[in-house]
Design a protein around this motif. Sequence first.
Motif, PDB file in Angstrom:
ATOM      1  N   GLN A  18      19.985  82.952  65.234  1.00 34.91           N
ATOM      2  CA  GLN A  18      20.155  82.794  64.512  1.00 34.91           C
ATOM      3  C   GLN A  18      20.926  80.588  64.283  1.00 34.91           C
ATOM      4  O   GLN A  18      20.929  80.498  65.390  1.00 34.91           O
ATOM      5  CB  GLN A  18      21.976  83.311  64.188  1.00 34.91           C
ATOM      6  N   ALA A  30      22.254  79.691  67.868  1.00 31.07           N
ATOM      7  CA  ALA A  30      23.197  80.436  68.384  1.00 31.07           C
ATOM      8  C   ALA A  30      22.695  82.366  68.796  1.00 31.07           C
ATOM      9  O   ALA A  30      21.916  82.191  67.430  1.00 31.07           O
ATOM     10  CB  ALA A  30      24.472  80.594  68.154  1.00 31.07           C
ATOM     11  N   ILE A  32      23.110  85.571  68.463  1.00 23.93           N
ATOM     12  CA  ILE A  32      24.574  86.483  67.789  1.00 23.93           C
ATOM     13  C   ILE A  32      24.505  87.967  68.610  1.00 23.93           C
ATOM     14  O   ILE A  32      23.106  88.847  68.714  1.00 23.93           O
ATOM     15  CB  ILE A  32      24.505  86.463  66.596  1.00 23.93           C
ATOM     16  N   ASP A  45      29.515  89.645  64.388  1.00 22.51           N
ATOM     17  CA  ASP A  45      31.189  88.735  64.326  1.00 22.51           C
ATOM     18  C   ASP A  45      30.926  87.751  64.385  1.00 22.51           C
ATOM     19  O   ASP A  45      30.197  87.211  65.829  1.00 22.51           O
ATOM     20  CB  ASP A  45      32.191  89.724  64.390  1.00 22.51           C
ATOM     21  N   THR A  46      31.831  86.018  64.478  1.00 25.96           N
ATOM     22  CA  THR A  46      31.996  84.873  64.966  1.00 25.96           C
ATOM     23  C   THR A  46      34.011  85.029  65.068  1.00 25.96           C
ATOM     24  O   THR A  46      34.256  85.413  63.933  1.00 25.96           O
ATOM     25  CB  THR A  46      31.281  84.246  64.078  1.00 25.96           C
ATOM     26  N   ASP A  48      36.128  82.219  63.066  1.00 25.21           N
ATOM     27  CA  ASP A  48      35.989  81.171  61.863  1.00 25.21           C
ATOM     28  C   ASP A  48      35.722  80.011  62.461  1.00 25.21           C
ATOM     29  O   ASP A  48      35.397  78.251  61.108  1.00 25.21           O
ATOM     30  CB  ASP A  48      37.282  81.507  60.838  1.00 25.21           C
ATOM     31  N   THR A  50      33.965  78.254  64.781  1.00 22.02           N
ATOM     32  CA  THR A  50      33.084  78.119  65.323  1.00 22.02           C
ATOM     33  C   THR A  50      31.987  76.937  64.262  1.00 22.02           C
ATOM     34  O   THR A  50      31.776  77.844  63.008  1.00 22.02           O
ATOM     35  CB  THR A  50      31.914  79.321  66.153  1.00 22.02           C
ATOM     36  N   LYS A  52      28.568  77.918  64.025  1.00 21.36           N
ATOM     37  CA  LYS A  52      27.797  78.828  62.397  1.00 21.36           C
ATOM     38  C   LYS A  52      28.374  79.056  61.713  1.00 21.36           C
ATOM     39  O   LYS A  52      28.072  78.561  60.382  1.00 21.36           O
ATOM     40  CB  LYS A  52      27.015  79.857  63.623  1.00 21.36           C
ATOM     41  N   ALA A  53      30.027  79.444  61.847  1.00 19.07           N
ATOM     42  CA  ALA A  53      30.946  80.188  60.266  1.00 19.07           C
ATOM     43  C   ALA A  53      31.085  78.230  59.383  1.00 19.07           C
ATOM     44  O   ALA A  53      30.896  79.449  58.287  1.00 19.07           O
ATOM     45  CB  ALA A  53      32.026  80.598  60.890  1.00 19.07           C
ATOM     46  N   ARG A 108      38.035  92.970  69.333  1.00 20.73           N
ATOM     47  CA  ARG A 108      38.195  91.502  69.142  1.00 20.73           C
ATOM     48  C   ARG A 108      39.081  91.297  67.555  1.00 20.73           C
ATOM     49  O   ARG A 108      39.511  89.849  67.758  1.00 20.73           O
ATOM     50  CB  ARG A 108      36.328  91.076  69.738  1.00 20.73           C
ATOM     51  N   LEU A 114      38.494  86.101  63.952  1.00 21.33           N
ATOM     52  CA  LEU A 114      37.344  86.572  63.943  1.00 21.33           C
ATOM     53  C   LEU A 114      37.103  87.049  62.425  1.00 21.33           C
ATOM     54  O   LEU A 114      38.348  87.425  61.986  1.00 21.33           O
ATOM     55  CB  LEU A 114      37.949  87.906  64.660  1.00 21.33           C
ATOM     56  N   HIS A 116      33.513  88.626  60.623  1.00 27.71           N
ATOM     57  CA  HIS A 116      32.171  89.871  60.563  1.00 27.71           C
ATOM     58  C   HIS A 116      31.701  89.045  58.767  1.00 27.71           C
ATOM     59  O   HIS A 116      32.122  89.098  58.125  1.00 27.71           O
ATOM     60  CB  HIS A 116      32.506  91.031  60.010  1.00 27.71           C
TER      61      HIS A 116
END
Length: 148
Positions: A18, A30, A32, A45-46, A48, A50, A52-53, A108, A114, A116
């Motif tokens: 991604q 990253a 994913i 999911d990740t 918040d 990170t 990427k988020a 998780r 966390l 989505h």
Amino acid sequence: MTPSELLSFLRANKWAVQASVTPNGTPQAAVIGFVVTDDFELVFDTLDSTRKARNLRSNSAVAFVIGGLVDGERSTVQYEGRVDEPRGLELDRLRELHFARFPEGRARLAWPGLIHLRVRPTWIRFSDFSCEPPRTVEFDVGLLVRPA
């Protein structure tokens, strides 16, 4: 390659690279784990916190490379889209799809922060480099329909 074949290819893969862009224009990538809906949406999911988020909250444009991650695999999908953060019943539905593929994802949910994310496609290209000449198929995402 038909839309149904594309969906099958996407579902045969579990991991993707991604890529997003930081607020100052620096690229970031990253790996994913993802699931794909019948409407060709990707869900992952990740946390918040990170990169990427943070990047995707600042700029919802995202790109993925799916496939080609295993030795000898010569087919890939390039996928571009826009991210959103589903809420309510839609989030519940997408989480259940995610948990079906990643059962550990349910645990998780206890992790602070966390989230989505859902990606709706804006451009998709399938490439098969196992034949000569290589075959590429671009999909008009406006015409992708739910397979029967």
